[in-house]
Design an enzyme around this catalytic site. Structure first.
Site, mmCIF file in Angstrom:
data_model
loop_
_atom_site.group_PDB
_atom_site.id
_atom_site.type_symbol
_atom_site.label_atom_id
_atom_site.label_comp_id
_atom_site.label_asym_id
_atom_site.label_seq_id
_atom_site.Cartn_x
_atom_site.Cartn_y
_atom_site.Cartn_z
ATOM 1 N N HIS A 35 0.838 -1.208 0.000
ATOM 2 C CA HIS A 35 0.000 0.000 0.000
ATOM 3 C C HIS A 35 0.870 1.256 0.000
ATOM 4 O O HIS A 35 0.625 2.194 -0.769
ATOM 5 C CB HIS A 35 -0.908 -0.031 1.237
ATOM 6 N N GLU A 36 1.896 1.277 0.842
ATOM 7 C CA GLU A 36 2.768 2.454 0.908
ATOM 8 C C GLU A 36 3.546 2.648 -0.391
ATOM 9 O O GLU A 36 3.742 3.780 -0.850
ATOM 10 C CB GLU A 36 3.720 2.347 2.100
ATOM 11 N N HIS A 45 1.458 4.340 -2.938
ATOM 12 C CA HIS A 45 1.493 5.801 -2.784
ATOM 13 C C HIS A 45 2.705 6.384 -3.516
ATOM 14 O O HIS A 45 2.611 7.425 -4.172
ATOM 15 C CB HIS A 45 1.584 6.180 -1.302
ATOM 16 N N GLU A 64 -6.279 7.289 -0.697
ATOM 17 C CA GLU A 64 -6.183 6.080 0.125
ATOM 18 C C GLU A 64 -6.868 4.902 -0.562
ATOM 19 O O GLU A 64 -6.337 3.786 -0.568
ATOM 20 C CB GLU A 64 -6.796 6.321 1.509
#
Length: 285
Positions: A131-132, A135, A202
């Site tokens: 997930h990071e 980003h 997100e």
């Protein structure tokens, strides 16, 4: 695709709001000054925010010798995402959380608390770090920097208009009632747009992270665990620096009232539901 379109529309909205307030303060000249002011603030944030944030959290850089399992996990996921290897940091905090920072993929860093490493399984931790890295891949750090800067500048300009008044296109004093209305409503509008952009990013990072790891269910169970554990463990560094909350995988702040509108993150239940739907269908669009 929907989240990208929504982000673009919201970015256009916050930019328009900023320029309109500049125009109310000083006509065309005010709009020009406001835009130049925003660009200067964005440039500073873009180049230096990563160092500032890591220092705020007293993050310690690790490598394959000091945190071998965690470091190798990030390296494997970065390879899967076709990204350069980011710098890897640990934060000595019990609250489970993680974030990414850096002005672009070539200068990125990912950080996780020691608490999240204790709480999550290896598969769940892979989901979080994917997930990071999503980003990073989507350049969300740049987007969040711009929106946070502009929301803050909108508030500053609105206060200026309230206390010092404004000028119309011909240099005449602006309507004082309009100035007060702008001072009261513009910062709220700017914050609402900023939070909406953060929530959209997100969702997109959840989707992108699920693609990178190939395991949306593990990210879903990770979010559920983080949500439950974080509710009972204060994250003191985040409470001291609330402007950084939008960077985290889970909102570290414990507040009430109008939570959905002003939250930097979507409802955890909705994030989990979307990820479980991806796991069920095998589709990530």
């Amino acid at each position: 695709m929907f989240n990208w379109v929504k982000t673009a529309m919201l970015m256009a909205g916050i930019t328009a709001l900023f320029i309109v307030i500049g125009g109310m303060i000083g006509g065309t000249r005010g709009m020009t000054i406001a835009l130049l002011f925003a660009l200067a603030m964005n440039f500073f944030s873009y180049w230096f925010s990563d160092k500032m944030v890591l220092r705020m959290y007293n993050a310690q850089e690790v490598d394959e010798n000091t945190a071998p399992q965690f470091y190798r996990m990030v390296r494997e996921l970065a390879t899967r995402a076709n990204l350069p290897m980011p710098r890897v940091y640990l934060i000595n905090e019990d609250a489970p959380n993680a974030f990414a920072t850096g002005r672009n993929p070539e200068h990125a860093a990912v950080a996780a608390t020691t608490g999240i490493l204790r709480v999550l399984s290896e598969r769940e931790m892979r989901g979080v770090m994917a997930h990071e890295l999503a980003h990073v891949k989507h350049r969300d750090i740049l987007i969040s920097t711009i929106t946070a800067t502009m929301a803050g500048a909108i508030s500053a300009l609105a206060n200026f208009a309230m206390f010092f008044g404004g000028r119309d296109e011909n240099g005449r004093p602006a309507n004082p009632i309009a100035g007060i209305a702008v001072a009261l409503l513009a910062p709220i509008a700017g914050a609402l747009i900023q939070m909406a952009i953060s929530r959209a990013r997100e969702f997109e990072a959840d989707r992108g992270g699920a693609q990178i790891s190939g395991d949306p269910q593990s990210l879903a169970t990770a979010l559920d665990k983080i949500h439950r554990y974080a509710a009972g463990i204060p994250f003191q560094a985040a409470e001291a620096h609330p402007a950084t909350a939008q960077m985290m995988i889970m909102n570290p702040l414990h507040g009430g009232g109008l939570q959905n509108l002003f939250s930097t993150h979507p409802a955890t239940e909705e994030r989990i539901a979307r990820l479980m739907e991806m796991a069920r269908t095998g589709r990530f669009d």
